[in-house]
Design an enzyme around this catalytic site. Structure first.
Site, PDB file in Angstrom:
ATOM      1  N   ASP A  16      10.497 -33.982  -4.342  1.00 50.31           N
ATOM      2  CA  ASP A  16      10.203 -35.239  -4.160  1.00 50.31           C
ATOM      3  C   ASP A  16      10.755 -35.709  -5.391  1.00 50.31           C
ATOM      4  O   ASP A  16      11.034 -37.050  -4.982  1.00 50.31           O
ATOM      5  CB  ASP A  16       8.678 -34.917  -4.227  1.00 50.31           C
ATOM      6  CG  ASP A  16       7.767 -36.248  -3.251  1.00 50.31           C
ATOM      7  OD1 ASP A  16       8.448 -37.317  -3.271  1.00 50.31           O
ATOM      8  OD2 ASP A  16       7.239 -35.791  -2.100  1.00 50.31           O
ATOM      9  N   HIS A  19      13.899 -38.139  -5.414  1.00 56.65           N
ATOM     10  CA  HIS A  19      14.009 -39.658  -4.754  1.00 56.65           C
ATOM     11  C   HIS A  19      14.070 -40.081  -6.101  1.00 56.65           C
ATOM     12  O   HIS A  19      14.882 -41.142  -6.147  1.00 56.65           O
ATOM     13  CB  HIS A  19      12.805 -40.101  -4.534  1.00 56.65           C
ATOM     14  CG  HIS A  19      12.583 -39.931  -2.516  1.00 56.65           C
ATOM     15  ND1 HIS A  19      13.491 -40.061  -1.947  1.00 56.65           N
ATOM     16  CD2 HIS A  19      11.544 -38.594  -2.008  1.00 56.65           C
ATOM     17  CE1 HIS A  19      13.592 -39.411  -0.332  1.00 56.65           C
ATOM     18  NE2 HIS A  19      12.585 -38.210  -1.024  1.00 56.65           N
ATOM     19  N   HIS A 196      -1.292 -32.944  -0.861  1.00 55.27           N
ATOM     20  CA  HIS A 196       0.056 -33.908  -1.655  1.00 55.27           C
ATOM     21  C   HIS A 196      -0.472 -35.784  -1.995  1.00 55.27           C
ATOM     22  O   HIS A 196      -1.098 -36.053  -1.036  1.00 55.27           O
ATOM     23  CB  HIS A 196       1.196 -33.573  -0.573  1.00 55.27           C
ATOM     24  CG  HIS A 196       2.226 -34.492  -1.828  1.00 55.27           C
ATOM     25  ND1 HIS A 196       3.263 -33.396  -1.874  1.00 55.27           N
ATOM     26  CD2 HIS A 196       3.011 -35.132  -1.336  1.00 55.27           C
ATOM     27  CE1 HIS A 196       4.803 -34.746  -2.275  1.00 55.27           C
ATOM     28  NE2 HIS A 196       3.745 -35.528  -2.165  1.00 55.27           N
ATOM     29  N   HIS A 198       0.144 -39.605  -4.071  1.00 59.87           N
ATOM     30  CA  HIS A 198       1.535 -39.933  -4.798  1.00 59.87           C
ATOM     31  C   HIS A 198       0.915 -41.348  -5.210  1.00 59.87           C
ATOM     32  O   HIS A 198      -0.688 -41.409  -5.170  1.00 59.87           O
ATOM     33  CB  HIS A 198       2.265 -40.945  -3.067  1.00 59.87           C
ATOM     34  CG  HIS A 198       3.689 -39.921  -2.713  1.00 59.87           C
ATOM     35  ND1 HIS A 198       4.733 -40.215  -3.907  1.00 59.87           N
ATOM     36  CD2 HIS A 198       3.525 -39.381  -2.076  1.00 59.87           C
ATOM     37  CE1 HIS A 198       5.423 -38.978  -3.014  1.00 59.87           C
ATOM     38  NE2 HIS A 198       4.765 -38.214  -1.798  1.00 59.87           N
ATOM     39  N   TYR A 287       5.535 -45.415   4.022  1.00 61.42           N
ATOM     40  CA  TYR A 287       5.839 -44.009   3.674  1.00 61.42           C
ATOM     41  C   TYR A 287       6.629 -44.308   1.544  1.00 61.42           C
ATOM     42  O   TYR A 287       7.475 -44.967   1.653  1.00 61.42           O
ATOM     43  CB  TYR A 287       7.258 -43.774   4.530  1.00 61.42           C
ATOM     44  CG  TYR A 287       7.565 -42.368   4.210  1.00 61.42           C
ATOM     45  CD1 TYR A 287       6.627 -41.454   4.580  1.00 61.42           C
ATOM     46  CD2 TYR A 287       9.309 -42.287   4.388  1.00 61.42           C
ATOM     47  CE1 TYR A 287       6.941 -39.852   4.429  1.00 61.42           C
ATOM     48  CE2 TYR A 287       9.553 -41.014   4.927  1.00 61.42           C
ATOM     49  CZ  TYR A 287       8.723 -39.883   4.590  1.00 61.42           C
ATOM     50  OH  TYR A 287       9.121 -38.627   4.909  1.00 61.42           O
TER      51      TYR A 287
HETATM   52  C1  LIG Z   1      10.467 -34.714   3.299  1.00 60.10           C
HETATM   53  C2  LIG Z   1       9.677 -36.495   3.694  1.00 60.10           C
HETATM   54  C3  LIG Z   1       8.821 -36.659   3.242  1.00 60.10           C
HETATM   55  O1  LIG Z   1       8.673 -37.072   1.511  1.00 60.10           O
HETATM   56  C4  LIG Z   1       8.225 -35.430   2.296  1.00 60.10           C
HETATM   57  C5  LIG Z   1       6.668 -35.878   1.343  1.00 60.10           C
HETATM   58  O2  LIG Z   1       7.137 -35.531   0.025  1.00 60.10           O
HETATM   59  C6  LIG Z   1       5.792 -36.794   1.662  1.00 60.10           C
HETATM   60  O3  LIG Z   1       5.721 -37.374   2.821  1.00 60.10           O
HETATM   61  O4  LIG Z   1       5.266 -37.172   0.466  1.00 60.10           O
HETATM   62 MN   LIG Z   2       6.059 -36.583  -0.864  1.00 63.96          MN
END
Ligand SMILES: CC[C@H](O)CC(=O)C(=O)O
Ligand SMILES: [Mn+2]
Length: 339
Positions: A16, A19, A196, A198, A287
C-alpha cells in the site's frame, strides 16, 4: 494467569505504501525496510505494486523495479517474517501468484470489491493449492451493509480462505460502522477476521481498535502510515497502543520506532499526512489510490481535485475504474466553461 489477547500484524508499507512513493521502491530500500521489520518480529510483510501483483501499468502507475525482484529481496532478508502478496483478480493472474510463491511468498491476499467476492474463487483455490495462507480482502467495505459483507465473506470462506478482511479502502468508515461489520462477521463466519484501515478521516487508529474490540485478530499497519490517500494505521504507534491495552503483537516497539525514524522517514518525498484531497477521499467515500490520479486530472483540466473526488463519490466509482477520473474531470471542465 490469564492469557493475553493476541493480534497478528501485517505490514503493508511495501505494498500500500508503494502508492505514497508512486511505486518507485528500489531493491535496496525494500531490503532495508524488510530487514528492519524482520528484526522487529513483524509476522507478515506484504510486498507488491500498490495495486497488487501485475499492477505496474500506465493505468495504475509504472513501478520503478519489477515487483518480483522486490519480493525476492524481501524473502532474502527475512527469516522470521513471512512475505505476503496481494492480488486483484483481473489485474493479477494465477501465473503471477505462482511466480510469487516460487520466490518464497507464503501468504496470498485476494482482493475484490466488497460485493464481488465470487471473482476471487479461482485465485483462492489456486493459492490454497500452492500451500499459501490465504486471505479474502473485501475492499470498499463502507459501500455494503453488514449482512451483505457477511454473505460475501461466506463465499470467500467457502472457496477456502483462511481469513477474511473488512477493508476500508476509502478511509470512510466510522468506528460504529466498523463495529457492526466486524461483529456481524464474527457471529456468522468460522474463519479469522481481519481489518485494514485508511486514515483519510483521521480514524485509522480508532477504527482499528473498534475492529479488535469486535473480534478482528488480523490487523494491517504501515510504518510511518505509508499508504494510499492519508495512509494506513501507523504500525509503530499501533504496537505501542496495543501494548498499553495489554494486547500482544509480538512486535518489538523500539525496533519499530527506530525503523520508522531512521530508515523509512528519510526516503519519503513528503511526510504522509491528511491533505485536503485525502480528507475528501474519506468524506466522499472514494478509493484511496484515486487521490494522485485526481490531482493530475485537476491540473490538466484546471479544476479543484476535491470537486472531481466528490463527483466520483456521487457516482460510486470503485477500484478498477481509474479511467473514470479523467472522464469526470473532462465533464466537469465542460460544465465550467458553460457557466
Ligand atoms: C490493491 C488495491 C487496493 O489498494 C487494496 C487496498 O489496500 C485497499 O483497498 O485499501
Ligand atoms: Mn489500502
Amino acid at each position: 494467569m490469564t492469557e493475553r489477547q493476541k493480534v497478528l500484524l501485517t505490514e503493508v508499507a511495501l505494498r500500500d505504501g508503494s502508492h505514497a512513493l508512486s511505486h518507485q521502491y528500489t531493491v535496496q530500500q525494500v531490503e532495508k525496510i524488510a530487514k528492519g521489520l524482520n528484526e522487529a518480529k513483524v509476522p507478515y510483510i506484504e510486498v507488491a505494486h500498490g495495486d497488487g501483483l501485475a499492477g505496474s501499468s500506465l493505468q495504475y502507475g509504472r513501478s520503478k523495479t519489477n515487483e518480483f525482484e522486490l519480493i525476492e529481496a524481501a524473502v532474502a532478508v527475512t527469516d522470521f517474517s513471512k512475505v505476503a502478496v496481494l492480488l486483484i483478480p483481473g489485474i493479477g493472474t494465477v501465473k503471477e501468484l505462482k511466480q510469487a510463491q516460487q520466490l518464497g511468498a507464503k501468504m496470498a491476499r485476494i482482493a475484490t470489491h466488497v460485493t464481488e467476492a465470487d471473482v476471487s474463487a479461482q485465485h483462492i483455490y489456486a493459492a490454497k493449492e500452492l500451500g499459501m495462507e490465504t486471505v479474502g480482502f473485501l475492499m470498499m467495505s463502507h459501500m455494503a451493509e453488514p449482512e451483505k459483507i457477511v454473505e460475501q465473506a461466506k463465499l470467500m470462506e467457502s472457496y477456502g480462505a483462511d481469513i477474511v478482511y473488512v477493508v476500508d479502502s476509502a478511509g470512510a468508515l466510522l468506528p460504529n460502522q466498523v463495529t457492526t461489520r466486524i461483529k456481524a462477521m464474527k457471529e456468522n463466519i468460522g474463519v479469522e477476521i481481519g481489518f485494514h484501515a485508511h486514515n483519510n478521516l483521521s480514524l485509522a487508529m480508532a477504527n482499528t481498535l473498534a475492529a479488535i474490540e469486535a473480534g478482528a485478530t488480523r490487523i494491517d499497519g504501515s510504518v510511518r502510515c505509508l499508504g494510499a490517500g492519508a495512509g494506513n494505521t501507523q504500525t509503530e504507534v499501533l504496537v505501542g497502543v496495543l501494548d498499553r491495552m495489554g494486547i500482544e503483537t509480538g512486535v518489538d516497539f523500539y525496533k519499530m520506532m527506530d525503523l520508522a525514524e531512521d530508515v523509512v522517514a528519510p526516503i519519503l518525498p513528503v511526510p504522509q499526512e491528511i491533505t485536503k484531497n485525502s480528507l475528501v477521499l474519506g468524506y466522499a467515500g472514494v478509493y484511496s489510490s484515486f487521490a494522485l490520479h485526481a490531482q493530475r486530472a485537476a491540473e490538466k483540466f484546471n479544476l479543484d481535485a476535491r470537486d472531481i473526488l466528490i463527483e466520483l463519490g456521487n457516482r460510486k466509482v470503485v477500484g478498477g475504474q481509474e479511467d473514470m477520473i479523467v472522464d469526470v474531470a473532462a465533464e466537469l471542465a465542460k460544465v465550467k466553461t458553460f457557466v
